[in-house]
Scaffold this active site. Structure first.
Site, PDB file in Angstrom:
ATOM      1  N   GLY A 115      45.868  32.047  29.154  1.00 42.09           N
ATOM      2  CA  GLY A 115      45.241  31.387  30.294  1.00 42.09           C
ATOM      3  C   GLY A 115      44.387  30.187  29.943  1.00 42.09           C
ATOM      4  O   GLY A 115      44.715  29.391  29.066  1.00 42.09           O
ATOM      5  N   TYR A 159      33.983  41.496  40.785  1.00 40.85           N
ATOM      6  CA  TYR A 159      34.417  40.139  40.478  1.00 40.85           C
ATOM      7  C   TYR A 159      33.480  39.084  41.074  1.00 40.85           C
ATOM      8  O   TYR A 159      32.946  38.235  40.345  1.00 40.85           O
ATOM      9  CB  TYR A 159      35.852  39.906  40.975  1.00 40.85           C
ATOM     10  CG  TYR A 159      36.401  38.573  40.511  1.00 40.85           C
ATOM     11  CD1 TYR A 159      36.869  38.427  39.218  1.00 40.85           C
ATOM     12  CD2 TYR A 159      36.430  37.475  41.358  1.00 40.85           C
ATOM     13  CE1 TYR A 159      37.360  37.206  38.771  1.00 40.85           C
ATOM     14  CE2 TYR A 159      36.913  36.260  40.920  1.00 40.85           C
ATOM     15  CZ  TYR A 159      37.379  36.124  39.631  1.00 40.85           C
ATOM     16  OH  TYR A 159      37.844  34.904  39.201  1.00 40.85           O
ATOM     17  N   SER A 217      34.016  30.994  39.010  1.00 39.86           N
ATOM     18  CA  SER A 217      35.174  31.033  39.906  1.00 39.86           C
ATOM     19  C   SER A 217      34.744  30.601  41.296  1.00 39.86           C
ATOM     20  O   SER A 217      33.581  30.750  41.671  1.00 39.86           O
ATOM     21  CB  SER A 217      35.735  32.460  39.978  1.00 39.86           C
ATOM     22  OG  SER A 217      36.667  32.613  41.031  1.00 39.86           O
ATOM     23  N   LYS A 242      30.798  36.637  38.968  1.00 37.66           N
ATOM     24  CA  LYS A 242      30.973  35.186  38.943  1.00 37.66           C
ATOM     25  C   LYS A 242      29.773  34.470  39.572  1.00 37.66           C
ATOM     26  O   LYS A 242      29.411  33.365  39.153  1.00 37.66           O
ATOM     27  CB  LYS A 242      32.275  34.811  39.652  1.00 37.66           C
ATOM     28  CG  LYS A 242      33.529  35.299  38.936  1.00 37.66           C
ATOM     29  CD  LYS A 242      33.620  34.770  37.501  1.00 37.66           C
ATOM     30  CE  LYS A 242      34.931  35.095  36.839  1.00 37.66           C
ATOM     31  NZ  LYS A 242      35.052  34.531  35.472  1.00 37.66           N
ATOM     32  N   LEU A 277      34.338  42.654  24.975  1.00 36.37           N
ATOM     33  CA  LEU A 277      33.051  42.319  25.575  1.00 36.37           C
ATOM     34  C   LEU A 277      32.393  43.516  26.253  1.00 36.37           C
ATOM     35  O   LEU A 277      31.231  43.435  26.657  1.00 36.37           O
ATOM     36  CB  LEU A 277      33.218  41.172  26.576  1.00 36.37           C
ATOM     37  CG  LEU A 277      33.574  39.806  25.951  1.00 36.37           C
ATOM     38  CD1 LEU A 277      33.779  38.759  27.045  1.00 36.37           C
ATOM     39  CD2 LEU A 277      32.516  39.353  24.963  1.00 36.37           C
ATOM     40  N   GLY A 280      37.672  36.835  30.780  1.00 34.74           N
ATOM     41  CA  GLY A 280      37.384  37.378  32.103  1.00 34.74           C
ATOM     42  C   GLY A 280      38.370  38.445  32.515  1.00 34.74           C
ATOM     43  O   GLY A 280      39.470  38.542  31.966  1.00 34.74           O
TER      44      GLY A 280
END
Length: 273
Positions: free
Chosen positions: A19, A161, A120, A165, A55, A80
Site C-alpha cells: 500500500g 478506525y 484518513s 484516525k 505495533l 494501519g
C-alpha cells in the site's frame, strides 16, 4: 528530484510491506535515501534493513528501533488496520503503537528531522472532538492508552478506525508546537479512498454509495503513489516551514464538502440524518 533532499538521509518507514507504505519506501529508495523498514510482513524492497514489528506489541517496537539506532532524519508512519479488524487492534496499530514508535525514534532525531503520519478522511471529524481526544492523549504510555480505550470502547472507541484516525490528527496538532522548539517538524495526511490491498476491507464494511461519496469531485480513487508523494513532500527539505498540518489528500473532497459542492446524501442516510 534532488531538491527534495533525501540523498543519504536515514529514514524509517513503518507499514512498508504494501500500500501507501510500500509506495513511500520505494520512492524514497529511488530518491537516494537509506530506508529502514518496519512491518508485520517482510518487505521485498531492497532496504538498508527490515525489522518485523507488531505495533500491538511494544517490545517488538523497542527492539527494532534499538537495532536501527544512529541518527534518523525522517519517520514515515504508514502502518494501519481497517475497521474490519478488532477495535482494540485497530487502536493499537493506528495510534497507540504508532505513538510509542514515534516516541522511541524521537531521541534519535535532531534539528531538521521530521515526522509524518497517515490519518484518513475517516478521521476528519476531529475538530469536533478536541476535548475528548485531549482526555485520551493525556494518558501517556502504551499501557495507559490501552486501558483508557478499553474503559471507553463502547462509548467512544466503537469500531476503532475513526477514533484512531481522529487521534492521529489531534496528536499531530498538539505535538507540532512542542517539537518545533527542537527543530523537528510533524504533520499528517488525510487520504481519500486509495486503491491499496486494504481497500477490499473498506468495500466489505461500507456501502458502495458511501465509498463513492468520498471520491467526489475528482471521480476516482487515489493511487498509493499519489499518497506517497504527499508524505514524501511533507518530510522533505523544501517543506521546512510546514508544521502541524492535517493535510487532506483527497482530490478535493473536503473542499467540496465545506463549500457544498459534493453530494452527501448517501453519507447522511448512513448516519441516519
Amino acid at each position: 528530484m534532488s531538491f527534495l533532499g533525501y540523498e543519504n538521509k536515514r529514514v524509517i518507514v513503518s507499514g512498508c510491506y504494501s500500500g501507501m507504505g510500500e509506495a513511500t519506501a520505494r520512492q524514497l529508495l529511488e530518491l537516494g535515501a537509506e530506508v529502514h523498514g518496519l512491518d508485520f510482513k517482510e518487505s521485498s524492497l531492497d532496504l538498508a534493513s527490515f525489522h518485523q514489528v507488531d505495533l500491538r506489541d511494544p517490545a517488538t517496537i523497542d527492539a527494532a528501533i534499538e537495532k536501527i539506532g544512529g541518527k534518523v532524519d525522517a519517520l514515515f508512519n504508514c502502518a494501519g488496520l481497517p475497521q474490519t479488524a478488532p477495535p482494540m487492534d485497530v487502536m493499537k496499530v493506528n495510534f497507540i503503537g504508532m505513538r510509542h514508535l514515534t516516541e522511541k525514534v524521537l531521541p534519535l532525531m535532531s534539528e531538521g528531522s521530521c515526522i509524518v503520519t497517515i490519518s484518513s478522511n475517516g478521521g476528519m471529524g476531529y475538530p469536533r472532538k478536541m476535548e475528548l481526544h485531549g482526555q485520551f492523549l493525556a494518558n501517556e504510555g502504551y499501557d495507559a492508552a490501552v486501558k483508557w480505550c478499553e474503559e471507553h470502547k463502547e462509548e467512544h472507541v466503537k469500531e476503532g478506525y475513526s477514533f484512531s484516525k481522529e487521534a492521529v490528527c489531534v496528536w499531530t496538532l498538539m505535538m507540532a508546537p512542542k517539537l518545533i522548539k527542537q527543530g523537528i517538524r510533524i504533520n499528517c495526511t488525510l487520504p481519500g479512498p486509495t486503491q491499496t490491498p486494504m481497500m477490499s476491507h473498506f468495500e466489505e464494511a461500507t456501502d458502495d454509495k458511501v465509498l463513492n461519496t468520498f471520491i467526489q469531485p475528482i471521480g476516482r480513487r487515489s493511487t498509493p503513489e499519489e499518497q506517497a508523494a504527499a508524505l514524501i513532500f511533507l518530510n522533505s527539505a523544501p517543506a521546512s516551514y510546514l508544521n502541524g498540518l492535517a493535510l487532506p489528500v483527497d482530490g478535493g473532497f473536503m473542499a467540496g464538502m465545506m463549500t457544498g459542492q459534493v453530494d452527501l446524501s448517501a453519507l447522511a442516510a448512513m448516519m441516519g440524518g
